[in-house]
Design an enzyme around this catalytic site. Structure first.
Site, short mmCIF file in Angstrom:
data_model
loop_
_atom_site.label_atom_id
_atom_site.label_comp_id
_atom_site.label_asym_id
_atom_site.label_seq_id
_atom_site.Cartn_x
_atom_site.Cartn_y
_atom_site.Cartn_z
N GLY A 238 0.81 -1.22 0.00
CA GLY A 238 0.00 0.00 0.00
C GLY A 238 0.84 1.26 0.00
N ASP A 257 10.61 -7.62 0.81
CA ASP A 257 9.92 -8.29 1.91
C ASP A 257 10.52 -9.69 2.05
OD1 ASP A 257 7.27 -7.49 3.57
OD2 ASP A 257 7.39 -9.66 3.40
N CYS A 355 2.58 0.69 13.05
CA CYS A 355 1.14 0.91 13.25
C CYS A 355 0.81 0.63 14.72
CB CYS A 355 0.30 0.07 12.30
SG CYS A 355 0.62 -1.70 12.35
#
Length: 405
Positions: A238, A257, A355
């Site tokens: 995203g 990743d 987050c």
């Protein structure tokens, strides 16, 4: 919230989803995917089902307390929980076959008692309440209450294809109502229960669903056309796609990743978005990082974290996680920050993000890194608190490499 009760069949679907999450340990998104697959449910009914399921999970311990059941009993006693949920919200009871009744006098007594217990009322497990109070002090009650609220629905206009205003106009024609989000120039809040992913605008890559707080993190990277940028914990991408739009498709954007399937998903999303400068690379070993030493103008480290800032959107996590997981994550964050920062060239910017809203994962990690790495200097940071912004909770810090070592 609902203005009339769920149907019997929708109530059964809620119970099936909750059973997969609470009994089988499946993530909520996979439980939805499994139970919705092959069903031709109207978008409005899907929204009602997910609204009820999400609210139950956000305050699971409260609703279980009110009807005197355990979360582990959901498969057998889910109808009682659904009846209690409807009573709590002053709705007629759903017409379910073989539904277990709720003693309404006992329910009223338990409801009065629950109102005197703030953590229970906010659906907060004891372990999380202890961590939140220790980490955030007087800020915690407001955050705890905010995390019990339903999340808003945000999308990011893909500037490679349209401005925010152009996207808003296009979605209006497709009967999707949106509002511009103050302070986040790429964000629109979706105000209708529309099937976003069935719109032509989505299929043609004009937007991505992305929380407004997440959009602030990617904006902080401030990538310019022609730069060499690394998103080193890209996941499904995203923020990678947001950065690609900042770069206007010019320059090199490397998405990395440790899981190939996430990068495969990113490739598909990048094609749809027209983000042709995105290159994916699996992190197979430390050598992958070493080969990129001192090469990047920008490095984003959106590190694995507790996710305690996004519990509105992922409420199942607080019934699956334990306090023992946090120290393990913090050690991983420390290792990633130390190792992956080597990719930033002199004069380049490192952006560390989570987050989470917990200082031990955020500013405390940054301060420890800077103390051990004087060749980086602190620029600024931002704490995106759930109670203050209404977005999901995030943290970001920007640091500049001032010398090679």
């Amino acid at each position: 919230m609902l203005t009339f009760p769920l149907s019997g069949s929708s109530s059964e679907l809620v119970i099936d989803v909750l059973t997969m999450v609470l009994t089988d340990g499946k993530p909520l998104d996979r439980a939805y995917s499994h139970n919705f697959s092959g069903r031709q449910l109207p978008p409005a009914e899907l929204a009602r089902i997910t609204t009820v399921t999400g609210d139950i999970l956000r305050r699971l311990n409260l609703y279980c307390e009110l009807v005197d059941i355990q979360a582990s009993d959901i498969e057998r006693m889910g109808s009682k929980l659904l009846n209690g949920w409807h009573l709590f919200h002053e709705l007629d009871l759903p017409k379910m076959e073989y539904a277990l009744p709720v003693d309404q006098d006992d329910f009223a007594q338990k409801l009065a008692e629950a109102k005197t217990k703030p953590a229970l009322w906010d659906g907060c497990p004891e372990w999380l309440d202890d961590i939140g109070a220790a980490q955030l002090g007087e800020k915690w009650p407001a955050e705890r209450a905010a995390l019990a609220m339903p999340p808003k629905r945000y999308i990011r206009a893909n500037s490679l294809k349209a401005s925010r205003e152009e996207l808003k106009q296009r979605l209006t024609k497709e009967l999707v109502a949106t509002n511009e989000v103050e302070g986040v120039e790429s964000a629109l809040e979706v105000r209708s229960d529309s099937a976003l992913f069935k719109t032509a605008a989505f299929k043609e890559g004009f937007f991505e669903q992305q929380d407004a707080g997440s959009q602030l993190v990617a904006a902080a990277v401030d990538a310019k056309p022609g730069m060499r940028v690394v998103d080193a914990c890209a996941g499904a991408g995203g923020k990678t796609l947001h950065i690609a739009a900042q770069m206007q498709g010019k320059g090199r954007l490397l998405a990395m990743d440790v899981e190939q399937w996430k990068l495969d998903n990113l490739k598909a999303r990048a094609r749809r978005a027209g983000a042709h400068n995105v290159e994916t690379r699996i992190i197979a070993s430390s050598k992958t990082i070493k080969r990129l030493k001192l090469t990047a103008d920008r490095v984003l480290l959106d590190v694995p974290c507790s996710g305690l800032g996004v519990l509105k959107r992922n409420p199942d996590a607080k019934w699956r996680d334990t306090p023992e997981r946090l120290p393990i994550l913090m050690e991983l964050q420390k290792d990633i920050l130390q190792s992956y920062s080597r990719m930033v060239k002199v004069g380049g910017i490192l952006v560390y993000a989570t987050c989470s809203i917990m200082p031990d994962e955020n500013r405390n990690q940054v301060d420890a890194f800077l103390a051990a790495n004087p060749h980086f200097s602190f620029i600024d940071d931002e704490e995106i608190l759930v109670s203050e912004h209404g977005f999901d909770g995030f943290y970001l810090a920007r640091m500049e490499r001032v010398s090679e070592a």
